[in-house]
Design a protein around this motif. Structure first.
Motif, PDB file in Angstrom:
ATOM      1  N   TYR A  72      63.225   2.311   9.003  1.00 38.87           N
ATOM      2  CA  TYR A  72      63.107   2.735  10.335  1.00 38.87           C
ATOM      3  C   TYR A  72      64.369   2.306  11.425  1.00 38.87           C
ATOM      4  CZ  TYR A  72      58.249   3.628   9.544  1.00 38.87           C
ATOM      5  OH  TYR A  72      56.932   3.923   9.085  1.00 38.87           O
ATOM      6  N   ALA A  73      64.875   0.933  10.997  1.00 36.25           N
ATOM      7  CA  ALA A  73      65.745   0.319  11.982  1.00 36.25           C
ATOM      8  C   ALA A  73      67.255   1.075  11.663  1.00 36.25           C
ATOM      9  CB  ALA A  73      66.038  -0.824  11.487  1.00 36.25           C
ATOM     10  N   LEU A  74      67.358   1.487  10.336  1.00 31.71           N
ATOM     11  CA  LEU A  74      68.615   2.140   9.950  1.00 31.71           C
ATOM     12  C   LEU A  74      68.521   3.727  10.647  1.00 31.71           C
ATOM     13  CD1 LEU A  74      69.111   1.380   6.266  1.00 31.71           C
ATOM     14  CD2 LEU A  74      70.281   0.404   8.191  1.00 31.71           C
ATOM     15  N   ASN A  75      67.464   4.149  10.547  1.00 29.93           N
ATOM     16  CA  ASN A  75      67.266   5.725  11.155  1.00 29.93           C
ATOM     17  C   ASN A  75      67.564   5.563  12.700  1.00 29.93           C
ATOM     18  OD1 ASN A  75      66.432   6.413   8.624  1.00 29.93           O
ATOM     19  ND2 ASN A  75      64.290   7.278   9.465  1.00 29.93           N
ATOM     20  N   GLU A  76      67.175   4.624  13.285  1.00 33.13           N
ATOM     21  CA  GLU A  76      67.438   4.400  14.734  1.00 33.13           C
ATOM     22  C   GLU A  76      68.905   4.252  15.201  1.00 33.13           C
ATOM     23  OE1 GLU A  76      65.658   4.718  17.314  1.00 33.13           O
ATOM     24  OE2 GLU A  76      63.283   4.663  16.183  1.00 33.13           O
ATOM     25  N   SER A  87      56.837   5.402  17.766  1.00 31.22           N
ATOM     26  CA  SER A  87      58.223   5.972  17.235  1.00 31.22           C
ATOM     27  C   SER A  87      59.079   5.933  18.436  1.00 31.22           C
ATOM     28  CB  SER A  87      58.042   7.254  16.724  1.00 31.22           C
ATOM     29  OG  SER A  87      57.394   8.118  17.373  1.00 31.22           O
ATOM     30  N   HIS A  88      60.354   5.840  18.222  1.00 29.85           N
ATOM     31  CA  HIS A  88      61.281   6.194  19.227  1.00 29.85           C
ATOM     32  C   HIS A  88      61.090   7.748  19.710  1.00 29.85           C
ATOM     33  CE1 HIS A  88      65.817   5.349  20.144  1.00 29.85           C
ATOM     34  NE2 HIS A  88      65.350   6.307  21.025  1.00 29.85           N
ATOM     35  N   GLU A  92      60.164   5.076  28.161  1.00 30.24           N
ATOM     36  CA  GLU A  92      60.864   6.282  27.359  1.00 30.24           C
ATOM     37  C   GLU A  92      61.283   6.230  26.077  1.00 30.24           C
ATOM     38  OE1 GLU A  92      62.281   4.512  30.008  1.00 30.24           O
ATOM     39  OE2 GLU A  92      62.059   5.633  31.750  1.00 30.24           O
ATOM     40  N   TRP A  93      61.315   5.007  25.459  1.00 38.83           N
ATOM     41  CA  TRP A  93      61.742   4.861  23.783  1.00 38.83           C
ATOM     42  C   TRP A  93      60.178   5.372  23.124  1.00 38.83           C
ATOM     43  CZ3 TRP A  93      59.492   1.826  20.173  1.00 38.83           C
ATOM     44  CH2 TRP A  93      58.530   1.118  20.623  1.00 38.83           C
ATOM     45  N   LEU A  94      59.030   5.330  23.809  1.00 39.14           N
ATOM     46  CA  LEU A  94      57.927   5.265  23.093  1.00 39.14           C
ATOM     47  C   LEU A  94      57.255   6.531  22.882  1.00 39.14           C
ATOM     48  CD1 LEU A  94      55.963   3.314  21.631  1.00 39.14           C
ATOM     49  CD2 LEU A  94      54.917   2.904  23.764  1.00 39.14           C
ATOM     50  N   GLU A  95      56.935   7.095  21.878  1.00 36.35           N
ATOM     51  CA  GLU A  95      56.065   8.134  21.642  1.00 36.35           C
ATOM     52  C   GLU A  95      54.794   8.134  20.865  1.00 36.35           C
ATOM     53  OE1 GLU A  95      57.177  11.871  19.110  1.00 36.35           O
ATOM     54  OE2 GLU A  95      57.540  12.637  21.218  1.00 36.35           O
ATOM     55  N   PRO A  96      53.762   7.728  21.344  1.00 30.11           N
ATOM     56  CA  PRO A  96      52.648   7.510  20.588  1.00 30.11           C
ATOM     57  C   PRO A  96      52.269   8.477  19.479  1.00 30.11           C
ATOM     58  CG  PRO A  96      51.965   7.309  22.877  1.00 30.11           C
ATOM     59  CD  PRO A  96      53.317   7.889  22.621  1.00 30.11           C
ATOM     60  N   ASP A 117      68.347  -1.479  20.561  1.00 24.33           N
ATOM     61  CA  ASP A 117      67.171  -2.296  20.662  1.00 24.33           C
ATOM     62  C   ASP A 117      66.062  -2.021  19.853  1.00 24.33           C
ATOM     63  OD1 ASP A 117      68.141  -3.906  23.493  1.00 24.33           O
ATOM     64  OD2 ASP A 117      68.317  -1.898  23.754  1.00 24.33           O
ATOM     65  N   VAL A 118      65.929  -0.901  19.634  1.00 21.72           N
ATOM     66  CA  VAL A 118      64.477  -0.450  18.891  1.00 21.72           C
ATOM     67  C   VAL A 118      64.932  -0.801  17.405  1.00 21.72           C
ATOM     68  CG1 VAL A 118      63.076   1.399  17.888  1.00 21.72           C
ATOM     69  CG2 VAL A 118      63.786   1.479  20.265  1.00 21.72           C
ATOM     70  N   ALA A 119      66.143  -0.848  16.937  1.00 19.00           N
ATOM     71  CA  ALA A 119      66.541  -0.866  15.472  1.00 19.00           C
ATOM     72  C   ALA A 119      66.598  -2.569  15.430  1.00 19.00           C
ATOM     73  CB  ALA A 119      67.798  -0.529  15.375  1.00 19.00           C
TER      74      ALA A 119
END
Length: 231
Positions: free
Chosen positions: A148-152, A78-79, A65-69, A162-164
């Protein structure tokens, strides 16, 4: 050119860094199959493999679910529903405040990467040394992954932490690769003066990323206990 300007927001800086990285990829794709091109291809491939491994691990841990190509060289995932360059819907003033915020890990990474990237790219224009290309590619990626991590962490869902954390882990990987290449260049006598200090300053970047990951560990625990995002 790599962005370091007080009037730029983090979103603006991220856009510039992504374009800079894409330009590196485009230049590489236009190259012929000589020895220098082959060395560049190795660097591009190892970066893609790191991203693929991160994607596979996260998908196995939290589901697809986290993944969007998304299209693009070097940041092709991307998340889900989360544009890496944008924050969730918030009042304008709050969004601007977050966008102008300078997290210590990000600021340290951006300042270090700007110096490392500019120097290695300028030197590579004179001499296509494989470690100069590897240093420039990986230096560029470090603040991108931190951003990217901070955005997540702005999102309140089951997998943003987890993504971050994985984005920070990739930042550490790319920082390590850049340091290895800079050390190899130093061993060949190619680093002088301020460039030698890049190796020392990289440790400060690594420390800040470690501390950021520790904050995420605390954030995970807080969210499991029913709290909202705080990082």
């Amino acid at each position: 050119m790599f962005p370091v300007a007080p009037w730029l927001t983090r979103r603006d800086e991220l856009n510039v860094m992504e374009e800079e990285f894409d330009e590196l990829c485009r230049r590489h794709e236009k190259g012929a199959g000589d020895d220098a091109w082959e060395a560049e291809e190795t660097v591009i491939r190892e970066q893609a493999e790191a991203e693929d491994a991160m994607e596979a691990e996260l998908t196995g841990r939290v589901g697809p679910e986290w993944l969007e190509p998304a299209e693009g060289c070097g940041h092709d995932h991307s998340h889900e529903g989360h544009d890496h360059g944008h924050f969730p819907e918030t009042p304008l003033i709050e969004a601007l405040r977050r966008d102008l915020d300078r997290d210590p890990a990000y600021q340290q990474a951006l300042t270090w990467a700007a110096a490392a990237y500019r120097w290695s790219r300028s030197q590579y224009a004179r001499e296509r040394h494989p470690h100069l290309f590897r240093a420039s590619v990986n230096a560029c990626l470090v603040p991108m992954k931190v951003s990217y991590a901070l955005n997540e962490l702005m999102f309140d869902d089951p997998y943003s932490a987890d993504v971050a954390d994985k984005e920070f882990e990739l930042a550490t990987t790319y920082l390590s690769r850049a340091r290895v290449s800079l050390a190899a260049l130093a061993a060949e006598g190619m680093l002088e003066g301020d460039q030698v200090a890049l190796l020392e300053r990289a440790e400060d970047v690594a420390r800040d990323i470690r501390e950021a990951r520790e904050r995420i560990a605390r954030e995970r625990k807080f969210r499991k206990n029913g709290g909202a995002p705080t990082v």
